[in-house]
Write a protein that holds these residues in place. Structure first.
Motif, PDB file in Angstrom:
ATOM      1  N   GLY A 170       0.777  -1.228   0.000  1.00  0.00           N
ATOM      2  CA  GLY A 170       0.000   0.000   0.000  1.00  0.00           C
ATOM      3  C   GLY A 170       0.812   1.283   0.000  1.00  0.00           C
ATOM      4  O   GLY A 170       0.243   2.370   0.075  1.00  0.00           O
ATOM      5  N   HIS A 171       2.146   1.180  -0.087  1.00  0.00           N
ATOM      6  CA  HIS A 171       2.991   2.370   0.037  1.00  0.00           C
ATOM      7  C   HIS A 171       3.078   3.109  -1.290  1.00  0.00           C
ATOM      8  O   HIS A 171       3.082   2.510  -2.365  1.00  0.00           O
ATOM      9  N   GLU A 172       3.196   4.419  -1.209  1.00  0.00           N
ATOM     10  CA  GLU A 172       3.281   5.245  -2.421  1.00  0.00           C
ATOM     11  C   GLU A 172       4.521   4.939  -3.257  1.00  0.00           C
ATOM     12  O   GLU A 172       4.540   5.167  -4.469  1.00  0.00           O
ATOM     13  N   LEU A 173       5.576   4.379  -2.639  1.00  0.00           N
ATOM     14  CA  LEU A 173       6.781   4.044  -3.404  1.00  0.00           C
ATOM     15  C   LEU A 173       6.500   2.989  -4.477  1.00  0.00           C
ATOM     16  O   LEU A 173       7.239   2.888  -5.456  1.00  0.00           O
ATOM     17  N   LEU A 174       5.427   2.217  -4.287  1.00  0.00           N
ATOM     18  CA  LEU A 174       5.083   1.217  -5.296  1.00  0.00           C
ATOM     19  C   LEU A 174       4.676   1.865  -6.615  1.00  0.00           C
ATOM     20  O   LEU A 174       4.676   1.201  -7.659  1.00  0.00           O
ATOM     21  N   TRP A 180      15.485   5.362  -9.758  1.00  0.00           N
ATOM     22  CA  TRP A 180      16.028   4.011  -9.671  1.00  0.00           C
ATOM     23  C   TRP A 180      16.114   3.566  -8.215  1.00  0.00           C
ATOM     24  O   TRP A 180      15.908   2.395  -7.894  1.00  0.00           O
ATOM     25  N   VAL A 181      16.451   4.507  -7.354  1.00  0.00           N
ATOM     26  CA  VAL A 181      16.599   4.241  -5.920  1.00  0.00           C
ATOM     27  C   VAL A 181      15.743   5.259  -5.173  1.00  0.00           C
ATOM     28  O   VAL A 181      15.796   6.454  -5.470  1.00  0.00           O
ATOM     29  N   ALA A 182      14.950   4.796  -4.233  1.00  0.00           N
ATOM     30  CA  ALA A 182      14.042   5.682  -3.496  1.00  0.00           C
ATOM     31  C   ALA A 182      14.366   5.654  -2.010  1.00  0.00           C
ATOM     32  O   ALA A 182      14.893   4.665  -1.481  1.00  0.00           O
ATOM     33  N   ALA A 183      14.042   6.752  -1.342  1.00  0.00           N
ATOM     34  CA  ALA A 183      14.227   6.866   0.105  1.00  0.00           C
ATOM     35  C   ALA A 183      12.935   6.504   0.821  1.00  0.00           C
ATOM     36  O   ALA A 183      11.843   6.871   0.379  1.00  0.00           O
ATOM     37  N   GLU A 184      13.063   5.783   1.916  1.00  0.00           N
ATOM     38  CA  GLU A 184      11.939   5.466   2.798  1.00  0.00           C
ATOM     39  C   GLU A 184      12.298   5.969   4.189  1.00  0.00           C
ATOM     40  O   GLU A 184      13.336   5.596   4.734  1.00  0.00           O
ATOM     41  N   THR A 185      11.472   6.867   4.747  1.00  0.00           N
ATOM     42  CA  THR A 185      11.794   7.449   6.053  1.00  0.00           C
ATOM     43  C   THR A 185      10.852   6.987   7.157  1.00  0.00           C
ATOM     44  O   THR A 185      11.096   7.276   8.325  1.00  0.00           O
ATOM     45  N   GLU A 186       9.787   6.270   6.789  1.00  0.00           N
ATOM     46  CA  GLU A 186       8.826   5.811   7.795  1.00  0.00           C
ATOM     47  C   GLU A 186       8.479   4.345   7.565  1.00  0.00           C
ATOM     48  O   GLU A 186       7.303   3.975   7.452  1.00  0.00           O
ATOM     49  N   PRO A 191      14.612  -0.646  11.125  1.00  0.00           N
ATOM     50  CA  PRO A 191      14.684   0.801  11.345  1.00  0.00           C
ATOM     51  C   PRO A 191      13.875   1.563  10.294  1.00  0.00           C
ATOM     52  O   PRO A 191      13.721   1.090   9.171  1.00  0.00           O
ATOM     53  N   PRO A 192      13.377   2.757  10.643  1.00  0.00           N
ATOM     54  CA  PRO A 192      12.446   3.459   9.762  1.00  0.00           C
ATOM     55  C   PRO A 192      13.074   4.039   8.502  1.00  0.00           C
ATOM     56  O   PRO A 192      12.399   4.162   7.478  1.00  0.00           O
ATOM     57  N   LYS A 193      14.372   4.398   8.562  1.00  0.00           N
ATOM     58  CA  LYS A 193      15.016   5.026   7.402  1.00  0.00           C
ATOM     59  C   LYS A 193      15.760   3.979   6.580  1.00  0.00           C
ATOM     60  O   LYS A 193      16.603   3.249   7.105  1.00  0.00           O
ATOM     61  N   ARG A 194      15.445   3.972   5.262  1.00  0.00           N
ATOM     62  CA  ARG A 194      16.019   2.983   4.362  1.00  0.00           C
ATOM     63  C   ARG A 194      16.121   3.555   2.956  1.00  0.00           C
ATOM     64  O   ARG A 194      15.499   4.574   2.660  1.00  0.00           O
ATOM     65  N   ILE A 195      16.848   2.867   2.114  1.00  0.00           N
ATOM     66  CA  ILE A 195      16.755   3.124   0.681  1.00  0.00           C
ATOM     67  C   ILE A 195      16.402   1.807   0.001  1.00  0.00           C
ATOM     68  O   ILE A 195      16.659   0.719   0.541  1.00  0.00           O
ATOM     69  N   THR A 196      15.816   1.887  -1.194  1.00  0.00           N
ATOM     70  CA  THR A 196      15.386   0.673  -1.883  1.00  0.00           C
ATOM     71  C   THR A 196      15.406   0.870  -3.387  1.00  0.00           C
ATOM     72  O   THR A 196      15.168   1.982  -3.888  1.00  0.00           O
ATOM     73  N   LEU A 197      15.723  -0.199  -4.115  1.00  0.00           N
ATOM     74  CA  LEU A 197      15.466  -0.188  -5.548  1.00  0.00           C
ATOM     75  C   LEU A 197      13.967  -0.059  -5.762  1.00  0.00           C
ATOM     76  O   LEU A 197      13.171  -0.567  -4.975  1.00  0.00           O
ATOM     77  N   PRO A 234       3.546  -6.208  -2.714  1.00  0.00           N
ATOM     78  CA  PRO A 234       4.773  -5.930  -3.470  1.00  0.00           C
ATOM     79  C   PRO A 234       5.400  -7.155  -4.134  1.00  0.00           C
ATOM     80  O   PRO A 234       5.794  -7.098  -5.309  1.00  0.00           O
ATOM     81  N   SER A 235       5.495  -8.271  -3.411  1.00  0.00           N
ATOM     82  CA  SER A 235       6.097  -9.469  -4.008  1.00  0.00           C
ATOM     83  C   SER A 235       5.260  -9.980  -5.179  1.00  0.00           C
ATOM     84  O   SER A 235       5.809 -10.463  -6.187  1.00  0.00           O
ATOM     85  N   ALA A 236       3.941  -9.865  -5.068  1.00  0.00           N
ATOM     86  CA  ALA A 236       3.061 -10.269  -6.165  1.00  0.00           C
ATOM     87  C   ALA A 236       3.210  -9.336  -7.357  1.00  0.00           C
ATOM     88  O   ALA A 236       3.111  -9.769  -8.520  1.00  0.00           O
ATOM     89  N   LEU A 237       3.463  -8.061  -7.102  1.00  0.00           N
ATOM     90  CA  LEU A 237       3.671  -7.112  -8.195  1.00  0.00           C
ATOM     91  C   LEU A 237       4.937  -7.442  -8.981  1.00  0.00           C
ATOM     92  O   LEU A 237       4.998  -7.215 -10.192  1.00  0.00           O
ATOM     93  N   VAL A 238       5.942  -7.973  -8.296  1.00  0.00           N
ATOM     94  CA  VAL A 238       7.144  -8.429  -9.002  1.00  0.00           C
ATOM     95  C   VAL A 238       6.787  -9.601  -9.914  1.00  0.00           C
ATOM     96  O   VAL A 238       7.187  -9.651 -11.083  1.00  0.00           O
ATOM     97  N   ASN A 239       5.998 -10.549  -9.399  1.00  0.00           N
ATOM     98  CA  ASN A 239       5.535 -11.670 -10.229  1.00  0.00           C
ATOM     99  C   ASN A 239       4.830 -11.160 -11.480  1.00  0.00           C
ATOM    100  O   ASN A 239       5.067 -11.629 -12.594  1.00  0.00           O
ATOM    101  N   GLN A 240       3.925 -10.205 -11.272  1.00  0.00           N
ATOM    102  CA  GLN A 240       3.127  -9.710 -12.391  1.00  0.00           C
ATOM    103  C   GLN A 240       3.966  -8.915 -13.382  1.00  0.00           C
ATOM    104  O   GLN A 240       3.725  -8.962 -14.587  1.00  0.00           O
TER     105      GLN A 240
END
Length: 266
Positions: A170-174, A180-186, A191-197, A234-240
């Motif tokens: 349900g996250h807006e990053l989806l 290419w790389v996004a920041a996640e702060t919550e 821990p709440p702060k991360r980066i992700t492909l 999210p994992s299902a979206l990768v499948n699709q």
């Protein structure tokens, strides 16, 4: 969205899974080396590095096809926590402890692409993501010349809520299409702060492998593979998004009761 289906493999235990994961990874390696003489891999955290180490540090049969050529590997992180590299929550530290520090010298040393600790210290998670994206650009060509980086292989886990990388349900990053790389702060998981492909980067990879083990995963895997309401996870979206480029490596307890067809060998 692609119409082909992912491959779901199930094995009696983690040891057997690791034995099957090895030839899969090495086939990806050998195909990549034949294409461009380097093997660009992204790795996530969780239990994945432990299984990956079991697979890759096992004795080789002596053939070139069964030999990791680590000196030609470029290892990136599919996601990383915004913590120092020696922090217990660091995916880099986990991979270092489980795999990197145990690679025999004769197999060579991979090139590792960790996060820049400077932006961890100053608390700027967006800058951390931007700098990591710049690292990708240097390896895959400038963002202006290629729309997305194409990894030879991305190795992922699946959380009990269906998240993968640091892409949560349900996250807006989806919905991110450009970065290419996004920041996640919550992050809902500390821990709440991360980066992700981002999702488009993941689904653009030539090969994508999930490793999911244990009975604690069977409910979420059933939702991902069998239930319509699970298709937005999210994992299902990768499948699709990637279809037959995706291979799931699971043990029997993780897929108990799942109707989606699964195989016992590659």
């Amino acid at each position: 969205m692609v119409t082909s289906q992912p491959h779901l493999y199930s094995f009696p235990d983690t040891e057997t899974l690791a034995k099957q994961l090895r030839p899969y990874v090495l086939r990806c390696q050998n195909a990549a080396l034949a294409r461009h003489n380097t093997f660009r891999v992204a790795v996530s955290g969780g239990s994945l590095p432990v299984v990956l180490a079991k697979a890759l540090l096992a004795d080789s049969n002596g053939s070139p096809e069964d030999t990791p050529q680590f000196s030609k590997w470029n290892i990136f992180f599919a996601d990383e926590r915004a913590v120092p590299l020696d922090d217990k929550d660091s995916n880099y530290l986990l991979l270092k402890d489980e795999l990197l520090s145990k690679i025999p010298a004769e197999l060579g040393a991979p090139t590792i692409h960790p996060i820049d600790e400077k932006h961890v210290r100053d608390g700027d998670t967006q800058a951390l993501a931007d700098v990591y994206q710049e690292d990708l650009m240097r390896s895959f060509a400038a963002k202006e010349s290629v729309k997305l980086p194409v990894f030879d292989l991305i190795l992922l886990g699946c959380g009990p809520d269906g998240h993968t990388c640091s892409l949560f349900p349900g996250h807006e990053l989806l919905r991110e299409k450009d970065a290419w790389v996004a920041a996640e702060t919550e992050s809902p998981k500390p821990p709440p702060k991360r980066i992700t492909l981002t999702l488009p980067v993941v689904t653009s990879a030539l090969n994508i492998a999930f490793v999911a083990t244990g009975g604690g995963k069977k409910e979420i895997l059933k939702a991902i593979f069998d239930n319509e309401e699970g298709h937005s996870l999210p994992s299902a979206l990768v499948n699709q998004g990637a279809g037959e480029k995706v291979s799931w490596f699971t043990d029997h307890p993780a897929v108990e009761g799942i109707a989606f067809p699964r195989r016992g060998s590659l």
